[in-house]
Design a protein around this motif. Structure first.
Motif, PDB file in Angstrom:
ATOM      1  N   PRO A  88       0.822  -1.223   0.085  1.00 17.81           N
ATOM      2  CA  PRO A  88      -0.001   0.006   0.109  1.00 17.81           C
ATOM      3  C   PRO A  88       0.672   1.187   0.151  1.00 17.81           C
ATOM      4  N   TYR A  89       0.334   2.528  -0.471  1.00 19.79           N
ATOM      5  CA  TYR A  89       0.831   3.758  -0.344  1.00 19.79           C
ATOM      6  C   TYR A  89       0.354   4.187   1.157  1.00 19.79           C
ATOM      7  N   VAL A  90       1.360   5.026   1.767  1.00 17.99           N
ATOM      8  CA  VAL A  90       0.619   5.785   3.014  1.00 17.99           C
ATOM      9  C   VAL A  90       1.219   7.106   3.074  1.00 17.99           C
ATOM     10  N   LEU A  91       0.535   7.916   3.728  1.00 19.43           N
ATOM     11  CA  LEU A  91       0.698   9.137   3.811  1.00 19.43           C
ATOM     12  C   LEU A  91       1.781   9.344   5.216  1.00 19.43           C
ATOM     13  N   ILE A  92       2.788  10.007   4.851  1.00 21.14           N
ATOM     14  CA  ILE A  92       4.096  10.287   5.774  1.00 21.14           C
ATOM     15  C   ILE A  92       3.880  11.862   6.438  1.00 21.14           C
ATOM     16  N   THR A  93       3.748  11.666   7.761  1.00 20.23           N
ATOM     17  CA  THR A  93       3.493  13.066   8.484  1.00 20.23           C
ATOM     18  C   THR A  93       4.634  13.140   9.482  1.00 20.23           C
ATOM     19  N   PRO A 126      -0.737  20.174   2.724  1.00 22.96           N
ATOM     20  CA  PRO A 126       0.425  20.511   1.673  1.00 22.96           C
ATOM     21  C   PRO A 126       0.995  19.246   1.447  1.00 22.96           C
ATOM     22  N   LEU A 127       1.182  18.918  -0.016  1.00 21.05           N
ATOM     23  CA  LEU A 127       1.627  17.559  -0.361  1.00 21.05           C
ATOM     24  C   LEU A 127       2.840  17.870  -0.947  1.00 21.05           C
ATOM     25  N   ILE A 128       3.973  16.944  -0.710  1.00 20.97           N
ATOM     26  CA  ILE A 128       5.168  16.934  -1.674  1.00 20.97           C
ATOM     27  C   ILE A 128       5.193  15.434  -2.383  1.00 20.97           C
ATOM     28  N   LEU A 129       5.163  15.625  -3.698  1.00 19.12           N
ATOM     29  CA  LEU A 129       4.893  14.298  -4.564  1.00 19.12           C
ATOM     30  C   LEU A 129       6.200  13.922  -5.311  1.00 19.12           C
ATOM     31  N   PRO A 130       6.294  12.833  -6.042  1.00 23.04           N
ATOM     32  CA  PRO A 130       7.126  12.676  -6.850  1.00 23.04           C
ATOM     33  C   PRO A 130       6.769  13.506  -8.155  1.00 23.04           C
ATOM     34  N   ASN A 131       7.777  13.640  -9.027  1.00 23.23           N
ATOM     35  CA  ASN A 131       7.549  14.264 -10.262  1.00 23.23           C
ATOM     36  C   ASN A 131       6.606  13.502 -11.370  1.00 23.23           C
ATOM     37  N   ARG A 132       6.162  14.131 -11.965  1.00 20.58           N
ATOM     38  CA  ARG A 132       4.942  13.498 -13.161  1.00 20.58           C
ATOM     39  C   ARG A 132       5.486  12.517 -13.895  1.00 20.58           C
ATOM     40  N   THR A 175       3.910  13.566   2.532  1.00 19.64           N
ATOM     41  CA  THR A 175       4.107  13.141   1.265  1.00 19.64           C
ATOM     42  C   THR A 175       3.583  11.513   1.291  1.00 19.64           C
ATOM     43  N   ILE A 176       3.365  11.094   0.321  1.00 15.69           N
ATOM     44  CA  ILE A 176       2.574   9.723   0.066  1.00 15.69           C
ATOM     45  C   ILE A 176       3.602   8.842  -0.719  1.00 15.69           C
ATOM     46  N   LEU A 207       8.950   9.779  11.750  1.00 11.51           N
ATOM     47  CA  LEU A 207       7.650  10.102  11.051  1.00 11.51           C
ATOM     48  C   LEU A 207       6.880   9.254  11.136  1.00 11.51           C
ATOM     49  N   ASN A 208       5.606   9.461  11.135  1.00 12.05           N
ATOM     50  CA  ASN A 208       4.474   8.570  11.030  1.00 12.05           C
ATOM     51  C   ASN A 208       4.022   8.034   9.777  1.00 12.05           C
ATOM     52  N   ALA A 209       3.554   6.937   9.653  1.00 10.19           N
ATOM     53  CA  ALA A 209       3.027   6.303   8.092  1.00 10.19           C
ATOM     54  C   ALA A 209       1.571   5.876   8.598  1.00 10.19           C
ATOM     55  N   VAL A 210       0.817   6.812   7.900  1.00 10.41           N
ATOM     56  CA  VAL A 210      -0.584   6.715   8.336  1.00 10.41           C
ATOM     57  C   VAL A 210      -1.455   6.000   7.115  1.00 10.41           C
ATOM     58  N   LYS A 211      -2.361   5.085   7.339  1.00 13.43           N
ATOM     59  CA  LYS A 211      -3.222   4.456   6.039  1.00 13.43           C
ATOM     60  C   LYS A 211      -4.198   5.216   5.576  1.00 13.43           C
ATOM     61  N   LEU A 212      -4.389   5.259   4.280  1.00 16.08           N
ATOM     62  CA  LEU A 212      -5.310   6.024   3.489  1.00 16.08           C
ATOM     63  C   LEU A 212      -6.759   5.245   3.634  1.00 16.08           C
ATOM     64  N   GLN A 213      -7.827   5.906   3.690  1.00 10.01           N
ATOM     65  CA  GLN A 213      -9.258   5.576   3.578  1.00 10.01           C
ATOM     66  C   GLN A 213     -10.033   6.127   2.319  1.00 10.01           C
TER      67      GLN A 213
END
Length: 295
Positions: free
Chosen positions: A164-169, A189-195, A237-238, A252-258
């Motif tokens: 899974p992908y997780v939200l890092i906070t 505010p999100l920090i994501l990989p380039n397109r 970031t995700i 950092l925390n890894a939070v599951k997405l729903q």
């Protein structure tokens, strides 16, 4: 025309200066100028337009650059492979991995090295599917990991695992036991990989499916950079779940997405390529690792 002449030309393009290129090559500037003029004479056209104020590459020079770079890269790659064969009966295993797979791949290689203790390895990171396919077809690597199935004749693509992908906070925003609803993401505010990366395509598809308009404040090439920025309090970031086990995600925390979002990892190799016993063993070790290891 000799390889060294092409290397001189590439250096001038890289530094956009005869003076800096000559310093890099450890030759005199007049010698470099003479070499470039010799190339232009052989070709019958100019590669550069020179004035007292600036140096510009010509349109034909740009086209020549593409061929020259390919030739020089191939030359050095061939030398490297020939040297490799000379110093060992067991050539290096060359493999392409993803940044997020380095932790478990290190354990697999450690186990493999116990069986083949004279074996040497060369690892590159590639995240563009186009580059991965090119490396396989050009025999630059024996096998490659990807986060997308390669559907191309002549390449076997074996699924290894899903993650899974997780939200890092930051630690103080959410707890590891919490689940963040999808609609919450558009307020962060999100920090994501380039397109150009497949991870970003997965995340963008998720946003589109969930009708989310994300607040993307930074785009980066590496997860390490993204987590460093999270450490600095610049955003969230995700990333893939297993990268959260890396050192850069400490504290950092890894939070599951729903609802959740996940990806499948594949190992890829050329069907008709004759691999060494040790290379085949390493591929099997990767596959067998995930038959016993549960994500």
């Amino acid at each position: 025309m000799k390889i060294v002449q092409l290397e001189y030309f590439l250096a001038v393009v890289k530094y956009n200066s005869f003076t800096k290129a000559a310093q890099f090559l450890h030759i005199s500037q007049p010698s470099l100028t003479t070499a470039i003029k010799k190339i232009e004479s052989d070709l019958g056209y100019l590669l550069f337009i020179r004035t007292t104020k600036e140096l510009k590459i010509t349109e034909k020079g740009i086209q020549f650059y593409k061929y020259a770079k390919d030739l020089v890269d191939t030359y050095h790659r061939t030398l490297d492979q020939m040297y490799d064969l000379n110093i060992s009966d067991e050539p290096r295993i060359k493999l392409s991995i993803l940044e997020s797979t380095s932790a478990w791949m290190a354990m697999v290689i450690q186990h493999h090295h116990l069986k083949f203790n004279n074996q040497r390895y060369q690892i590159v990171e590639q995240h563009s599917l186009r580059h991965i396919i090119s490396s396989l077809l050009n025999f630059d690597v024996q096998f490659a990991l990807s986060n997308e199935e390669i559907q191309r004749e002549g390449i076997t693509s074996v699924p290894l695992y899903q993650e899974p992908y997780v939200l890092i906070t930051p630690k103080n925003e959410f707890t590891d036991r919490q689940r963040v609803k999808a609609e919450t993401l558009q307020h962060l505010p999100l920090i994501l990989p380039n397109r150009q990366y497949q991870v970003r395509k997965h995340v963008d598809e998720y946003f589109k499916h969930m009708n989310i308009h994300p607040n993307i404040i930074l785009e980066v090439d590496r997860f390490e950079t993204a987590t460093t920025l999270v450490h600095r309090g610049l955003g969230h970031t995700i990333i893939p779940r297993f990268y959260y086990q890396s050192f850069s995600a400490n504290d950092l925390n890894a939070v599951k997405l729903q609802p959740g979002i996940e990806r499948t990892l594949y190992i890829n190799y050329i069907d008709h390529r004759k691999l060494s016993e040790s290379a085949n063993a390493l591929i099997n070790d990767c596959i067998n690792y995930w038959k016993t290891e549960k994500p």
